[in-house]
Motif scaffolding. Structure first.
Motif, PDB file in Angstrom:
ATOM      1  N   CYS A  33       0.903  -1.201  -0.027  1.00  0.00           N
ATOM      2  CA  CYS A  33       0.093  -0.007  -0.003  1.00  0.00           C
ATOM      3  C   CYS A  33       0.731   1.513  -0.162  1.00  0.00           C
ATOM      4  O   CYS A  33       1.987   1.149   0.271  1.00  0.00           O
ATOM      5  CB  CYS A  33      -0.899  -0.096   1.365  1.00  0.00           C
TER       6      CYS A  33
ATOM      7  N   LYS B 241       0.042   5.427   1.116  1.00  0.00           N
ATOM      8  CA  LYS B 241      -1.165   6.229   1.542  1.00  0.00           C
ATOM      9  C   LYS B 241      -2.279   5.371   1.950  1.00  0.00           C
ATOM     10  O   LYS B 241      -3.539   6.143   1.568  1.00  0.00           O
ATOM     11  CB  LYS B 241      -1.527   7.178   0.473  1.00  0.00           C
ATOM     12  N   GLU B 242      -1.906   4.271   2.611  1.00  0.00           N
ATOM     13  CA  GLU B 242      -3.135   3.410   3.008  1.00  0.00           C
ATOM     14  C   GLU B 242      -3.892   2.949   1.796  1.00  0.00           C
ATOM     15  O   GLU B 242      -5.244   2.336   2.022  1.00  0.00           O
ATOM     16  CB  GLU B 242      -4.058   3.956   3.927  1.00  0.00           C
ATOM     17  N   ARG B 243      -3.629   2.886   0.510  1.00  0.00           N
ATOM     18  CA  ARG B 243      -4.379   2.512  -0.745  1.00  0.00           C
ATOM     19  C   ARG B 243      -3.686   1.369  -1.373  1.00  0.00           C
ATOM     20  O   ARG B 243      -2.330   1.686  -1.466  1.00  0.00           O
ATOM     21  CB  ARG B 243      -4.854   3.665  -1.361  1.00  0.00           C
TER      22      ARG B 243
ATOM     23  N   TYR C 140      -1.861  -0.788  -4.493  1.00  0.00           N
ATOM     24  CA  TYR C 140      -1.628  -0.586  -5.670  1.00  0.00           C
ATOM     25  C   TYR C 140      -0.738  -1.753  -6.472  1.00  0.00           C
ATOM     26  O   TYR C 140      -0.551  -2.672  -5.587  1.00  0.00           O
ATOM     27  CB  TYR C 140      -0.391   0.543  -5.896  1.00  0.00           C
TER      28      TYR C 140
ATOM     29  N   LEU D  75      -2.431   3.287  -8.315  1.00  0.00           N
ATOM     30  CA  LEU D  75      -2.880   3.301  -7.152  1.00  0.00           C
ATOM     31  C   LEU D  75      -4.527   3.436  -6.840  1.00  0.00           C
ATOM     32  O   LEU D  75      -4.890   4.092  -7.730  1.00  0.00           O
ATOM     33  CB  LEU D  75      -2.245   4.324  -6.408  1.00  0.00           C
ATOM     34  N   ALA D  76      -5.104   2.344  -6.189  1.00  0.00           N
ATOM     35  CA  ALA D  76      -6.336   2.477  -6.310  1.00  0.00           C
ATOM     36  C   ALA D  76      -6.981   3.588  -5.723  1.00  0.00           C
ATOM     37  O   ALA D  76      -6.564   4.411  -4.959  1.00  0.00           O
ATOM     38  CB  ALA D  76      -6.689   1.052  -5.268  1.00  0.00           C
TER      39      ALA D  76
ATOM     40  N   ALA E 210      -9.921   6.056  -3.863  1.00  0.00           N
ATOM     41  CA  ALA E 210     -10.127   5.931  -2.423  1.00  0.00           C
ATOM     42  C   ALA E 210     -11.243   4.875  -1.955  1.00  0.00           C
ATOM     43  O   ALA E 210     -11.306   4.359  -1.028  1.00  0.00           O
ATOM     44  CB  ALA E 210     -10.659   7.232  -1.979  1.00  0.00           C
ATOM     45  N   SER E 211     -12.297   4.549  -2.956  1.00  0.00           N
ATOM     46  CA  SER E 211     -13.422   3.737  -2.632  1.00  0.00           C
ATOM     47  C   SER E 211     -13.336   2.739  -3.491  1.00  0.00           C
ATOM     48  O   SER E 211     -14.539   2.009  -3.670  1.00  0.00           O
ATOM     49  CB  SER E 211     -14.621   4.432  -2.445  1.00  0.00           C
TER      50      SER E 211
ATOM     51  N   THR F  79      -7.516  -1.246  -9.095  1.00  0.00           N
ATOM     52  CA  THR F  79      -6.729   0.095  -9.260  1.00  0.00           C
ATOM     53  C   THR F  79      -6.836   0.514 -10.650  1.00  0.00           C
ATOM     54  O   THR F  79      -6.226   1.640 -10.968  1.00  0.00           O
ATOM     55  CB  THR F  79      -5.260  -0.257  -9.232  1.00  0.00           C
TER      56      THR F  79
ATOM     57  N   GLY G  67      -8.686   5.174  -9.882  1.00  0.00           N
ATOM     58  CA  GLY G  67      -7.202   4.839  -9.813  1.00  0.00           C
ATOM     59  C   GLY G  67      -6.168   6.107 -10.293  1.00  0.00           C
ATOM     60  O   GLY G  67      -6.825   6.616 -10.996  1.00  0.00           O
TER      61      GLY G  67
END
Length: 377
Positions: free
Chosen positions: A235, A237-239, A241, A264-265, A267-268, A272, A278
């Motif tokens: 991850c 930024k806590e997302r 990828y 990168l995925a 936020a919701s 990705t 993404g």
């Protein structure tokens, strides 16, 4: 026939971009992509033009093709010699699966006087079977099964807290579902279902496998699906990828990594994919921030060799002539590489350096085949 095509130098390599016609007597597909290929072809001394499956008749020595006039920025029809090399860019699976189109593609692959590469879309289930049945590639494949009844979900969700349901003939993340096991208690199960629709995701909670399965079936309709172990991805930024690699054959006809991009995925989003929120990122930057510079370089190197190895295995097992594929690869939190998907009709890479190189490689590989064709004759 125009003077241009009448006096076309017989030694000029001729490359046809295969698509299907549309209702306005023209053709379907990514026209800007085709124009770029025609332009690059010119710079390499090749004649590139668009042909449709409807116009393709191998018993003729010429074909009514679509050429592009750069001065007037317009397409025009012209009789051209039958190409020596055909690059299949039929845009949609249902078009390619039409009986007449299939018959023509098959005839091209059997014809001794031309080469057609990338004869069809990949099927997700076939890919996983090919790769999981080999000891050399099995280690990169998440646990995957065909989805036929709720029992597959029940058995896999006991092993893994998150599982994904993917359409076998899906594209760009459409129709993907995720099931999360929220409760470990057999007497009080709780599952969260997320369905990725056209632009947004819909969520629902289920206290039994019965209601969960009903909801899945309602959305699934008659589409074939696979069910797959969810991977705990690295991850930023806590997302999560993942990485998208473009693997193409070069001017010597050998597989080579053209470039790797990171996605990168949103936020919701549960995937990705860029159309679903993404974002495009730099792979070295993403990996370095997660694993540190030294380990990031090692992971990238390993990933490139893995992608090449898998591409060679897919081509060999498929028994088809392939010239390119894009590959979705994941890196889990321990740094291990996972294979998610391969696409025989890669979408355009947004990274300019990858885009430029990818166009050149298509032309250079086509020239390699044209030269091979000439020797064969």
């Amino acid at each position: 026939m125009s003077a241009d095509s009448l006096h076309e130098n017989s030694s000029t390599p001729k490359i046809g971009i295969l698509t299907v016609g549309d209702r306005s007597d023209q053709f379907q597909g990514n026209r800007s992509n085709f124009i770029d290929l025609i332009r690059i072809g010119q710079s390499y001394g090749a004649k590139v033009y668009v042909i449709t499956a409807e116009d393709l008749n191998l018993s003729n020595s010429r074909i009514h093709a679509f050429c592009y006039d750069f001065q007037n920025e317009a397409w025009f029809r012209q009789w051209m010699p039958m190409p020596q090399v055909i690059y299949n860019r039929i845009p949609y699976r249902h078009q390619e699966m039409q009986l007449e189109v299939q018959q023509k593609i098959h005839a091209c692959t059997k014809n001794k006087h031309l080469y057609l590469f990338n004869p069809g879309f990949f099927n997700k289930w076939s890919l996983y079977k090919w790769l999981s049945e080999s000891n050399e590639t099995n280690d990169y494949i998440p646990t995957t099964q065909q989805l036929t009844t709720s029992s597959e979900i029940e058995s896999l969700i006991k092993l893994f807290p998150i599982i994904y349901l993917k359409p076998v003939r899906g594209k760009a993340g459409k129709g993907i579902m995720r099931v999360e096991r929220k409760s470990l208690y057999p007497m009080a199960p709780l599952y969260k279902l997320t369905i990725q629709d056209q632009t947004k995701s819909q969520h629902s909670m289920h206290t039994s496998m019965t209601t969960l399965w009903k909801k899945i079936q309602k959305y699934q309709k008659k589409q074939e699906y696979i069910i797959q172990q969810g991977i705990d991805l690295a991850c930023n930024k806590e997302r999560p990828y993942d990485l998208r690699a473009l693997i193409q054959k070069n001017s010597k006809g050998e597989w080579s990594v053209t470039g790797i991009g990171a996605r990168l995925a949103g936020a919701s989003s549960i995937t990705t994919h860029v159309p679903r929120g993404g974002s495009i990122e730099d792979p070295e930057k993403m990996l370095s921030q997660t694993f540190g510079n030294e380990l990031a370089q090692s992971i990238l190197k390993q990933m490139k060799s893995t992608a090449l190895f898998i591409a060679k295995h897919i081509e060999k097992t498929a028994g088809q002539l392939l010239g390119e594929m894009s590959m979705d690869l994941g890196i889990d939190k321990s740094g291990k590489t996972w294979f998610f998907e391969a696409n025989s009709k890669p979408m355009k890479f947004d990274e300019p350096h990858i885009r430029k190189k990818s166009l050149e490689r298509i032309i250079r590989y086509s020239l390699f085949l044209a030269k091979k064709n000439k020797k064969k004759r």
